[in-house]
Design a protein around this motif. Structure first.
Motif, short mmCIF file in Angstrom:
data_model
loop_
_atom_site.label_atom_id
_atom_site.label_comp_id
_atom_site.label_asym_id
_atom_site.label_seq_id
_atom_site.Cartn_x
_atom_site.Cartn_y
_atom_site.Cartn_z
N LYS A 27 0.83 -1.21 0.00
CA LYS A 27 0.00 0.00 0.00
C LYS A 27 0.86 1.26 0.00
CE LYS A 27 -4.17 -1.79 2.16
NZ LYS A 27 -5.09 -1.64 3.29
N ASP A 28 1.93 1.22 0.77
CA ASP A 28 2.83 2.36 0.84
C ASP A 28 3.54 2.57 -0.50
OD1 ASP A 28 4.13 4.50 2.20
OD2 ASP A 28 5.90 3.23 2.45
N PHE A 29 3.99 1.47 -1.10
CA PHE A 29 4.66 1.55 -2.40
C PHE A 29 3.71 2.10 -3.46
CE2 PHE A 29 6.23 -0.55 -6.37
CZ PHE A 29 7.42 0.15 -6.45
N TYR A 30 2.47 1.61 -3.47
CA TYR A 30 1.46 2.08 -4.41
C TYR A 30 1.21 3.58 -4.23
CZ TYR A 30 -3.10 2.43 -6.72
OH TYR A 30 -4.15 2.80 -7.53
N SER A 31 1.11 4.01 -2.98
CA SER A 31 0.90 5.41 -2.69
C SER A 31 2.06 6.27 -3.18
CB SER A 31 0.73 5.60 -1.18
OG SER A 31 0.65 6.95 -0.85
N ARG A 32 3.27 5.80 -2.99
CA ARG A 32 4.45 6.54 -3.44
C ARG A 32 4.53 6.59 -4.97
NH1 ARG A 32 8.36 7.29 0.88
NH2 ARG A 32 7.48 6.37 2.76
N ILE A 69 3.19 0.92 -14.28
CA ILE A 69 3.46 0.17 -13.06
C ILE A 69 2.23 0.19 -12.15
CG2 ILE A 69 4.84 0.10 -10.95
CD1 ILE A 69 7.16 1.31 -12.64
N ILE A 70 1.58 1.34 -12.05
CA ILE A 70 0.38 1.45 -11.20
C ILE A 70 -0.72 0.55 -11.71
CG2 ILE A 70 -1.46 3.05 -10.53
CD1 ILE A 70 0.76 5.22 -10.32
N LYS A 71 -0.89 0.47 -13.02
CA LYS A 71 -1.95 -0.37 -13.61
C LYS A 71 -1.73 -1.86 -13.29
CE LYS A 71 -3.34 2.55 -17.44
NZ LYS A 71 -3.37 2.71 -18.89
N LYS A 72 -0.47 -2.27 -13.15
CA LYS A 72 -0.17 -3.67 -12.86
C LYS A 72 -0.43 -4.02 -11.39
CE LYS A 72 3.04 -4.55 -16.56
NZ LYS A 72 4.33 -5.08 -16.95
N PHE A 73 -0.57 -3.01 -10.55
CA PHE A 73 -0.77 -3.26 -9.13
C PHE A 73 -2.16 -3.75 -8.85
CE2 PHE A 73 2.99 -2.13 -7.01
CZ PHE A 73 2.77 -2.37 -5.67
#
Length: 59
Positions: A4-9, A55-59
């Motif tokens: 979640k933190d990585f996604y937010s960053r 990268i965000i879309k792959k999350f």
């Protein structure tokens, strides 16, 4: 760092890349004699935004 933190960053980084492109465009309009150099910076900012979006879309 959790997912979640990585996604937010990632989202923050994408927002910053978009904002950088905005300021580069303003710089281009006020400095037409530096158009070639500014176009390179703008292209890099857009490429970075696209990479982060992918990268965000792959999350």
């Amino acid at each position: 760092m959790g997912d979640k933190d990585f996604y937010s960053r990632l989202k923050i980084a994408r927002k910053e890349a978009k904002e950088s492109a905005y300021w580069i465009k303003l710089l281009k309009s006020s400095n037409p004699n530096l158009e070639i150099e500014i176009d390179k910076l703008l292209k890099e900012a857009e490429e970075l935004r696209k990479i982060l979006s992918a990268i965000i879309k792959k999350f």
